[in-house]
Scaffold this active site. Structure first.
Site, PDB file in Angstrom:
ATOM      1  N   CYS A   2       0.837  -1.201   0.000  1.00  0.00           N
ATOM      2  CA  CYS A   2       0.000   0.000   0.000  1.00  0.00           C
ATOM      3  C   CYS A   2       0.869   1.247   0.000  1.00  0.00           C
ATOM      4  O   CYS A   2       2.017   1.229   0.428  1.00  0.00           O
ATOM      5  CB  CYS A   2      -0.866   0.032   1.251  1.00  0.00           C
ATOM      6  SG  CYS A   2      -1.795  -1.467   1.503  1.00  0.00           S
ATOM      7  N   ARG A  27       4.850   0.545  -5.923  1.00  0.00           N
ATOM      8  CA  ARG A  27       4.702  -0.379  -4.803  1.00  0.00           C
ATOM      9  C   ARG A  27       3.644  -1.453  -5.095  1.00  0.00           C
ATOM     10  O   ARG A  27       3.587  -2.459  -4.388  1.00  0.00           O
ATOM     11  CB  ARG A  27       4.305   0.393  -3.537  1.00  0.00           C
ATOM     12  CG  ARG A  27       5.343   1.414  -3.126  1.00  0.00           C
ATOM     13  CD  ARG A  27       4.794   2.423  -2.154  1.00  0.00           C
ATOM     14  NE  ARG A  27       4.540   1.853  -0.848  1.00  0.00           N
ATOM     15  CZ  ARG A  27       5.437   1.731   0.119  1.00  0.00           C
ATOM     16  NH1 ARG A  27       6.669   2.169  -0.088  1.00  0.00           N
ATOM     17  NH2 ARG A  27       5.129   1.208   1.261  1.00  0.00           N
ATOM     18  N   TRP A  74      -3.181  -2.467  -1.541  1.00  0.00           N
ATOM     19  CA  TRP A  74      -2.756  -3.764  -2.073  1.00  0.00           C
ATOM     20  C   TRP A  74      -3.415  -4.787  -1.168  1.00  0.00           C
ATOM     21  O   TRP A  74      -3.028  -4.964  -0.025  1.00  0.00           O
ATOM     22  CB  TRP A  74      -1.235  -3.828  -1.993  1.00  0.00           C
ATOM     23  CG  TRP A  74      -0.607  -4.887  -2.824  1.00  0.00           C
ATOM     24  CD1 TRP A  74      -0.038  -4.733  -4.046  1.00  0.00           C
ATOM     25  CD2 TRP A  74      -0.460  -6.260  -2.472  1.00  0.00           C
ATOM     26  NE1 TRP A  74       0.443  -5.931  -4.481  1.00  0.00           N
ATOM     27  CE2 TRP A  74       0.199  -6.884  -3.549  1.00  0.00           C
ATOM     28  CE3 TRP A  74      -0.829  -7.033  -1.382  1.00  0.00           C
ATOM     29  CZ2 TRP A  74       0.504  -8.236  -3.555  1.00  0.00           C
ATOM     30  CZ3 TRP A  74      -0.530  -8.390  -1.383  1.00  0.00           C
ATOM     31  CH2 TRP A  74       0.139  -8.971  -2.464  1.00  0.00           C
ATOM     32  N   ASN A  98      -1.430   0.883   6.178  1.00  0.00           N
ATOM     33  CA  ASN A  98      -0.563  -0.011   5.427  1.00  0.00           C
ATOM     34  C   ASN A  98      -0.046  -1.047   6.414  1.00  0.00           C
ATOM     35  O   ASN A  98       0.478  -0.665   7.455  1.00  0.00           O
ATOM     36  CB  ASN A  98       0.598   0.813   4.846  1.00  0.00           C
ATOM     37  CG  ASN A  98       1.584  -0.038   4.092  1.00  0.00           C
ATOM     38  OD1 ASN A  98       1.333  -1.209   3.834  1.00  0.00           O
ATOM     39  ND2 ASN A  98       2.715   0.544   3.737  1.00  0.00           N
ATOM     40  N   GLY A  99      -0.193  -2.330   6.119  1.00  0.00           N
ATOM     41  CA  GLY A  99       0.301  -3.355   7.036  1.00  0.00           C
ATOM     42  C   GLY A  99      -0.810  -4.297   7.462  1.00  0.00           C
ATOM     43  O   GLY A  99      -1.813  -4.442   6.766  1.00  0.00           O
ATOM     44  N   GLU A 480      23.624 -19.357   3.730  1.00  0.00           N
ATOM     45  CA  GLU A 480      23.236 -18.014   3.321  1.00  0.00           C
ATOM     46  C   GLU A 480      24.020 -16.964   4.131  1.00  0.00           C
ATOM     47  O   GLU A 480      24.467 -15.955   3.591  1.00  0.00           O
ATOM     48  CB  GLU A 480      21.715 -17.830   3.483  1.00  0.00           C
ATOM     49  CG  GLU A 480      21.177 -16.423   3.296  1.00  0.00           C
ATOM     50  CD  GLU A 480      21.410 -15.815   1.912  1.00  0.00           C
ATOM     51  OE1 GLU A 480      21.930 -16.503   1.017  1.00  0.00           O
ATOM     52  OE2 GLU A 480      21.107 -14.622   1.750  1.00  0.00           O
ATOM     53  N   LYS A 484      26.393 -14.272   2.344  1.00  0.00           N
ATOM     54  CA  LYS A 484      26.188 -12.829   2.531  1.00  0.00           C
ATOM     55  C   LYS A 484      27.469 -12.184   3.033  1.00  0.00           C
ATOM     56  O   LYS A 484      27.882 -11.137   2.555  1.00  0.00           O
ATOM     57  CB  LYS A 484      25.061 -12.632   3.541  1.00  0.00           C
ATOM     58  CG  LYS A 484      24.032 -11.616   3.317  1.00  0.00           C
ATOM     59  CD  LYS A 484      22.970 -11.763   2.308  1.00  0.00           C
ATOM     60  CE  LYS A 484      23.345 -12.284   0.970  1.00  0.00           C
ATOM     61  NZ  LYS A 484      22.188 -12.694   0.182  1.00  0.00           N
ATOM     62  N   GLU A 487      30.263 -12.159   0.280  1.00  0.00           N
ATOM     63  CA  GLU A 487      30.061 -11.331  -0.926  1.00  0.00           C
ATOM     64  C   GLU A 487      30.162  -9.839  -0.651  1.00  0.00           C
ATOM     65  O   GLU A 487      30.550  -9.083  -1.532  1.00  0.00           O
ATOM     66  CB  GLU A 487      28.774 -11.688  -1.671  1.00  0.00           C
ATOM     67  CG  GLU A 487      27.498 -11.273  -1.009  1.00  0.00           C
ATOM     68  CD  GLU A 487      26.269 -11.673  -1.830  1.00  0.00           C
ATOM     69  OE1 GLU A 487      26.305 -11.589  -3.057  1.00  0.00           O
ATOM     70  OE2 GLU A 487      25.262 -12.052  -1.211  1.00  0.00           O
ATOM     71  N   HIS A 503      33.632 -34.141  10.327  1.00  0.00           N
ATOM     72  CA  HIS A 503      34.085 -34.871   9.131  1.00  0.00           C
ATOM     73  C   HIS A 503      35.071 -34.044   8.321  1.00  0.00           C
ATOM     74  O   HIS A 503      35.295 -34.301   7.145  1.00  0.00           O
ATOM     75  CB  HIS A 503      32.885 -35.277   8.280  1.00  0.00           C
ATOM     76  CG  HIS A 503      31.943 -36.174   9.010  1.00  0.00           C
ATOM     77  ND1 HIS A 503      32.245 -37.475   9.312  1.00  0.00           N
ATOM     78  CD2 HIS A 503      30.729 -35.938   9.559  1.00  0.00           C
ATOM     79  CE1 HIS A 503      31.250 -38.013  10.007  1.00  0.00           C
ATOM     80  NE2 HIS A 503      30.325 -37.084  10.177  1.00  0.00           N
ATOM     81  N   LYS A 603      23.812  -7.862 -10.383  1.00  0.00           N
ATOM     82  CA  LYS A 603      22.493  -8.148  -9.810  1.00  0.00           C
ATOM     83  C   LYS A 603      21.740  -9.184 -10.630  1.00  0.00           C
ATOM     84  O   LYS A 603      21.007  -9.988 -10.100  1.00  0.00           O
ATOM     85  CB  LYS A 603      21.698  -6.838  -9.719  1.00  0.00           C
ATOM     86  CG  LYS A 603      20.389  -6.966  -8.978  1.00  0.00           C
ATOM     87  CD  LYS A 603      20.609  -7.182  -7.484  1.00  0.00           C
ATOM     88  CE  LYS A 603      19.328  -7.460  -6.737  1.00  0.00           C
ATOM     89  NZ  LYS A 603      19.577  -8.217  -5.501  1.00  0.00           N
TER      90      LYS A 603
END
Ligand code: F6R
Length: 608
Positions: A2, A27, A74, A98-99, A480, A484, A487, A503, A603
């Protein structure tokens, strides 16, 4: 997502409000509305669909007034029709929101028992009813606002006008952003500075827990107890044509912090927050009939898929074949048309993922695309599109796209479980309830852990190597976390399944290599703690990311313990993503790297 705008003006506001809504169109929305106060009366125009429809209405029936609020909706609670479009009016109170108001069902029952009549299916309407009730009971506007805020829970940006005060707009933020614009004799409010860019570039960004009041005298900010707080304004660089960093130093930071808001919208597409059920999924893939799933993707999207594998196998009892796309495409994997294939890609253009998709299509499988860009090639070549609705992700390191991919995979695995009879109605309700709580918990976690992570990141930036460990869905998260960190900070990092430690990687453990252990208090906890013990016994430094129960249960000495709230298993991967993102971000900031555009990375990887 929203969009919200408000103006306390000296000239008519309706056209300017719609103009500002246009700059929030990026949005995403499916209905829109605007309300003003004129000659002591609230009035509004609302329309389903695009702003064009609202403008047509405003052309036919003008909306005078020097103060107003407006909204692009939305849909989350209730279908996108005019009755559900904001602003919502109750007895001289106008609200846009909004939310998600998480406890709206309880509040609605209570208000109905009290005689309230609801005219929409939205969660927002409870806010208008609460405000109307408190003012009827004799509270002043700001007291009613504070009383209402102390009743609602969830993640929200709320903006309110009272008919009997045509010079004031009240607002509150807990989760989704709100920016206040300072004009000449006028004040503005919007979801971001881009919306306000034609009016002013002097912006004050609200933070979670702020209540803001704007009128012709300017801005007043307080907390939920009514205690004044100071928020400085700044000059925004936003123009109507750019995506803005807001008050963040980097896009990555902004994208980390917008996750509570974004994820609530992503979830709204897949689950019904009122009935706590999953919505029907695209019929092109019938989960009830599948013999298995194949999942492929690259990088962070692949790691989201790996978490998805745990969920599909556990909740839907659906075997999942998963591989990075650069391997998947060449493995000559035997696939059957009784399986379906899911391809996960933020950009929707990744060359290896697309090639894997085409390979699977040639084998006769139905294809589902979990993508951020709906017009992308991967989306276009798929039978079913599952949008992640994360909005533009500018930082090269993926953050909000990852958690939205997880939210979509969690919802799909519950839907698949229902379709296959492996998830009961009660289990579905419970899991969807947990998903609905996630935006609020994310907001809280982001606020709570930030100072500790910043201090810890300074220490972490002194090391050359880092090991991440986890079990179950925390294993892909460990990978991940390592991805992160490497990178954007360029610190060498590896993510391992905790059980694999002995191991091989245990040989590396010494005081020069911190080991970051991700371990919520789940069914793997004891086992992971044993692995931590092995690290401690060898002088390794442990950074322990756990929850309150885990922190209380572990007696080990750590370099740092990051304690998150206890959450259900279905949302733990999204909640535990936050500390690993912040850790990478702040470490990179200390290292002075180019956070948003790390060296050598792109990207959208459209070459093999
Ligand atoms: C890491 C990252 C990459 C992408 C990968 C796939 O932070 O962003 O690993 O996840 O390049 O990109 P998409 O999702 O566009 O296919």
């Amino acid at each position: 997502m929203c969009g919200i705008v408000g103006i306390v003006g000296q000239e008519p506001v309706a056209a300017r409000l719609v103009d500002a809504l246009r700059r929030l169109e990026y949005r995403g929305y499916d209905s829109a509305g605007v309300a003003t106060i004129h000659e002591g009366k609230l009035d509004r125009r609302r329309a389903e669909g695009k702003l064009f429809n609202l403008e047509k209405k405003l052309d036919g029936e003008q909306l005078p007034g020097l103060i107003g609020i407006a909204h692009t909706r939305w849909a989350t609670h209730g279908v996108p029709n005019e009755a559900n479009a904001h602003p919502h009016f109750v007895d001289g109170v106008a609200v846009v929101h909004n939310g998600i108001i998480e406890n709206f069902s309880e509040l609605k029952d209570e208000l109905i028992a009290d005689g309230a009549v609801f005219t929409s299916q939205t969660d927002t309407e409870v806010v208008a009813h609460l405000l109307a009730k408190y003012t009827r009971e004799g509270l002043g506007h700001r007291e009613a606002m504070l009383a209402m805020l102390n009743r609602v829970s969830g993640a929200y940006a709320l903006v309110v006008m009272f008919e009997d005060d045509p010079g004031t707009i009240l607002s509150a933020r807990f989760g989704p952003p709100l920016a206040i614009g300072h004009g000449k004799g006028e004040m503005f409010l919007g979801s971001d500075a881009i919306a306000l860019s034609p009016f002013t570039n002097e912006i004050t960004y609200l933070v979670d827990g702020d209540v803001a009041i704007i009128n012709h005298k300017g801005l007043e900010v307080m907390d939920y107890q009514g205690k004044p707080v100071t928020r400085k304004s700044q000059i925004s660089q936003a123009t109507a044509f750019m995506v803005d960093k807001g008050n963040h130093r980097h896009f990555m930071e902004k994208e980390i912090y917008e996750q509570p808001e974004i994820i609530s919208h992503a979830l709204g597409h897949y689950v019904d927050f009122a009935s706590h059920t999953v919505k029907p999924t695209d019929k092109a893939i019938d989960f009830s009939k599948l013999s298995g799933l194949a999942i492929s993707a690259c990088g962070t999207a692949y790691l989201a898929g790996l978490v998805g594998k745990y969920w599909f196998e556990r909740y839907a009892r659906l075997p999942v074949e998963i591989d990075v796309a650069s391997e998947f495409r060449y493995r000559e994997l035997p696939l059957s048309p009784t399986q379906a294939a899911l391809f996960i890609s933020q950009s929707g253009e990744t060359a290896d993922t697309l090639a894997s998709l085409r390979y699977s299509k040639d084998q006769g499988l139905k294809i589902g695309a979990i993508v951020n860009v709906r017009e992308s090639t991967i989306a276009r070549e798929s039978d079913a599109i599952f949008p992640i609705l994360a909005g533009p992700e500018i930082g090269v390191a993926s953050t909000k796209a990852f958690t939205c991919q997880l939210a979509v995979l969690a919802s799909l695995s519950i839907a698949a479980g229902r379709a296959r009879g492996t998830v009961s109605e009660a289990e579905e309700k419970a899991m969807v309830k947990h998903l609905a709580e996630m935006p609020r918990i994310m907001s809280k976690v982001l606020n709570d852990i930030q100072p500790q992570i910043e201090t810890l990141s300074r220490d972490l930036s002194r090391f050359k190597d880092v090991l991440y460990l986890g079990r179950g869905t925390s294993y892909p998260l460990a990978m991940e976390g390592a991805l992160k960190l490497k990178e954007i900070s360029y610190i060498h990092a590896e993510g391992y399944a905790a059980g694999e430690l002995k191991h091989g990687p245990i040989a590396l453990i010494d005081e020069h290599m911190p080991v970051i252990v991700i371990a919520p208090y789940d069914r793997f906890f004891e086992k992971t703690v044993s692995n931590m013990q092995e690290v401690a016994a060898r002088g390794g430094k442990i950074i322990f990311i756990t929850d309150e129960k885990g922190a209380a249960a572990s007696k080990l000495e750590t370099m740092a313990t990051i304690t998150l709230p206890n959450v259900d298993e279905i949302i733990a991967p999204m909640i535990f993503s936050l500390p690993i993102q912040l850790l990478a971000y702040h470490t990179a900031v200390f290292m002075g790297t180019d956070v948003d555009q790390p060296r050598n990375l792109a990207k959208s990887v459209t070459v093999e």
